[in-house]
Design an enzyme around this catalytic site. Structure first.
Site, PDB file in Angstrom:
ATOM      1  N   GLU A   1      -5.066  -4.916  10.781  1.00  0.00           N
ATOM      2  CA  GLU A   1      -3.995  -3.882  10.930  1.00  0.00           C
ATOM      3  C   GLU A   1      -4.332  -3.264  12.168  1.00  0.00           C
ATOM      4  O   GLU A   1      -5.055  -2.198  12.299  1.00  0.00           O
ATOM      5  CB  GLU A   1      -4.122  -2.659   9.577  1.00  0.00           C
TER       6      GLU A   1
ATOM      7  N   HIS B   1      -9.471   1.353   5.352  1.00  0.00           N
ATOM      8  CA  HIS B   1      -8.203   1.444   5.732  1.00  0.00           C
ATOM      9  C   HIS B   1      -8.444   2.384   6.947  1.00  0.00           C
ATOM     10  O   HIS B   1      -9.064   3.486   6.832  1.00  0.00           O
ATOM     11  CB  HIS B   1      -7.185   1.980   4.867  1.00  0.00           C
TER      12      HIS B   1
ATOM     13  N   GLU C   1      -6.735   4.859   8.247  1.00  0.00           N
ATOM     14  CA  GLU C   1      -6.709   6.254   7.843  1.00  0.00           C
ATOM     15  C   GLU C   1      -7.827   6.836   7.014  1.00  0.00           C
ATOM     16  O   GLU C   1      -8.118   7.816   7.542  1.00  0.00           O
ATOM     17  CB  GLU C   1      -5.315   6.316   6.918  1.00  0.00           C
TER      18      GLU C   1
ATOM     19  N   GLY D   1       3.021   2.200  10.907  1.00  0.00           N
ATOM     20  CA  GLY D   1       3.946   3.415  10.624  1.00  0.00           C
ATOM     21  C   GLY D   1       4.473   3.692  12.032  1.00  0.00           C
ATOM     22  O   GLY D   1       5.189   4.705  12.066  1.00  0.00           O
TER      23      GLY D   1
ATOM     24  N   SER E   1       3.636  -2.089  10.413  1.00  0.00           N
ATOM     25  CA  SER E   1       5.099  -2.153  10.222  1.00  0.00           C
ATOM     26  C   SER E   1       5.750  -3.385  10.048  1.00  0.00           C
ATOM     27  O   SER E   1       6.799  -4.032  10.425  1.00  0.00           O
ATOM     28  CB  SER E   1       5.515  -2.009  11.775  1.00  0.00           C
TER      29      SER E   1
ATOM     30  N   LYS F   1       0.199   4.226  -0.192  1.00  0.00           N
ATOM     31  CA  LYS F   1      -0.624   5.333   0.646  1.00  0.00           C
ATOM     32  C   LYS F   1      -0.413   6.580  -0.347  1.00  0.00           C
ATOM     33  O   LYS F   1      -0.368   6.471  -1.631  1.00  0.00           O
ATOM     34  CB  LYS F   1      -0.090   5.638   1.775  1.00  0.00           C
TER      35      LYS F   1
ATOM     36  N   ASN G   1       0.921  -1.067   0.134  1.00  0.00           N
ATOM     37  CA  ASN G   1      -0.223   0.140  -0.160  1.00  0.00           C
ATOM     38  C   ASN G   1       1.037   1.121  -0.073  1.00  0.00           C
ATOM     39  O   ASN G   1       1.505   1.511   1.005  1.00  0.00           O
ATOM     40  CB  ASN G   1      -0.816  -0.108   1.263  1.00  0.00           C
TER      41      ASN G   1
HETATM   42  P1  13P Z   1       3.177   0.327   7.763  1.00  0.00           P
HETATM   43  O1  13P Z   1       3.766  -0.788   7.052  1.00  0.00           O
HETATM   44  O2  13P Z   1       3.829   1.521   7.129  1.00  0.00           O
HETATM   45  O3  13P Z   1       3.039   0.280   9.039  1.00  0.00           O
HETATM   46  O4  13P Z   1       1.750   0.593   7.164  1.00  0.00           O
HETATM   47  C1  13P Z   1       0.709  -0.456   7.136  1.00  0.00           C
HETATM   48  C2  13P Z   1      -0.430  -0.183   6.566  1.00  0.00           C
HETATM   49  O5  13P Z   1      -1.150   0.760   6.960  1.00  0.00           O
HETATM   50  C3  13P Z   1      -0.604  -0.864   5.363  1.00  0.00           C
HETATM   51  O6  13P Z   1      -1.967  -0.588   4.819  1.00  0.00           O
END
Ligand code: 13P
Length: 264
Positions: free
Chosen positions: A176, A104, A106, A182, A222, A12, A10
């Site tokens: 997640e 997601h 976010e 992150g 992560s 983002k 992803n």
């Molecule tokens: P990270 O791998 O940067 O923690 O992000 C995970 C994520 O949100 C994937 O959709």
């Protein structure tokens, strides 16, 4: 029941078109040394403006095009109409996508997406012949309050509402934990596996035993080359949704390679 692993990147809101092109090429080149059955299902989710760039590489690369699938990071549930700023499933299919990430954390957190909206999107994606990657996960506060399982079960029940057994079976879920996204703080593999097994039981309860055994459930938060082998060695973790480590070909390809050491 053997479920083919999925390693999804992803991206983002990152990478301009030239950068997306270079990264996608780096991944595509890596896949050339392997046959499709050797590889996990590889899915890449760029920003909307780079979909055409990566799709063009996929179509023109000659050999590895079928080894990397393209995903969008979001969609609207209507086919077309007065929804300024939105993109429909049909449009994403037209742009080369076969998967769409929905729900997601976010998007839930910054764009107020609700479980009902995510359910509408899942239905539209499946009706359009694409595969939803449905995200779920708890906040640190929810984990500390001991309501992780309850919260995730509610998200999953709502997302899958009204889907047929076949639709559920072909869907993908990504667990997640928000506190692991992150932050560099990976969820312990055994705990991630426990939550994912719980999710699988919820799927069996709302759909069927068969759908629960077939649905692929990924871990995200992560994920790094150093963590993936242990994660993929767990009974119920079927792959990873990778954020940060998917932005460099070296680390993403290493995640794929390490996945193949454990599961083909
Ligand atoms: P990270 O791998 O940067 O923690 O992000 C995970 C994520 O949100 C994937 O959709």
């Amino acid at each position: 029941m053997s479920r083919k692993p999925i390693i999804a990147g992803n991206w983002k809101m990152n990478l301009l078109q030239d950068e997306a092109k270079a990264l996608f090429e780096g991944i595509e080149k890596f896949t050339r040394d392997f046959t499709a059955p050797q590889l996990p299902t590889i899915v890449i989710a760029p920003v909307f403006t780079s979909l055409n760039v990566v799709h063009t590489i996929k179509c023109n690369c000659g050999c590895g095009g079928d080894k990397v699938a393209i995903a969008a990071q979001n969609c609207h549930w209507e086919n077309s109409g007065a929804y300024t700023g939105e993109v429909s499933v049909e449009m994403l299919k037209d742009a080369g996508c076969s998967y769409i990430i929905i729900g997601h954390s976010e998007r839930r957190q910054y764009f107020s997406e609700t479980d009902e909206m995510i359910n509408k999107k899942a239905k539209a994606i499946l009706a359009g012949g694409l595969i939803p990657i449905i995200c779920c996960g708890e906040t640190l506060e929810q984990r500390e309050a001991g309501v992780t399982d309850q919260h995730i079960a509610t998200q999953i029940r709502a997302a899958l509402k009204g889907l047929s057994e076949e639709e559920v079976a072909k869907s993908v879920i990504a667990y997640e934990p928000i506190w692991a996204i992150g932050t560099g703080k990976t969820c312990d593999s055994k705990e991630a596996n426990r939550v994912i097994a719980m999710i699988r039981n919820v799927v069996k309860e709302v759909s069927s035993e068969k759908a629960g055994d077939a649905i692929r459930i990924l871990y995200g938060g992560s994920v790094k080359p150093a963590t993936i082998e242990e994660q993929m060695s767990q009974s119920d973790i079927d792959g990873a949704l990778v954020g940060g480590a998917s932005l460099k070909a070296d680390s993403f390809n290493e995640i794929i390679a390490n996945t193949m050491k454990v599961r083909a």
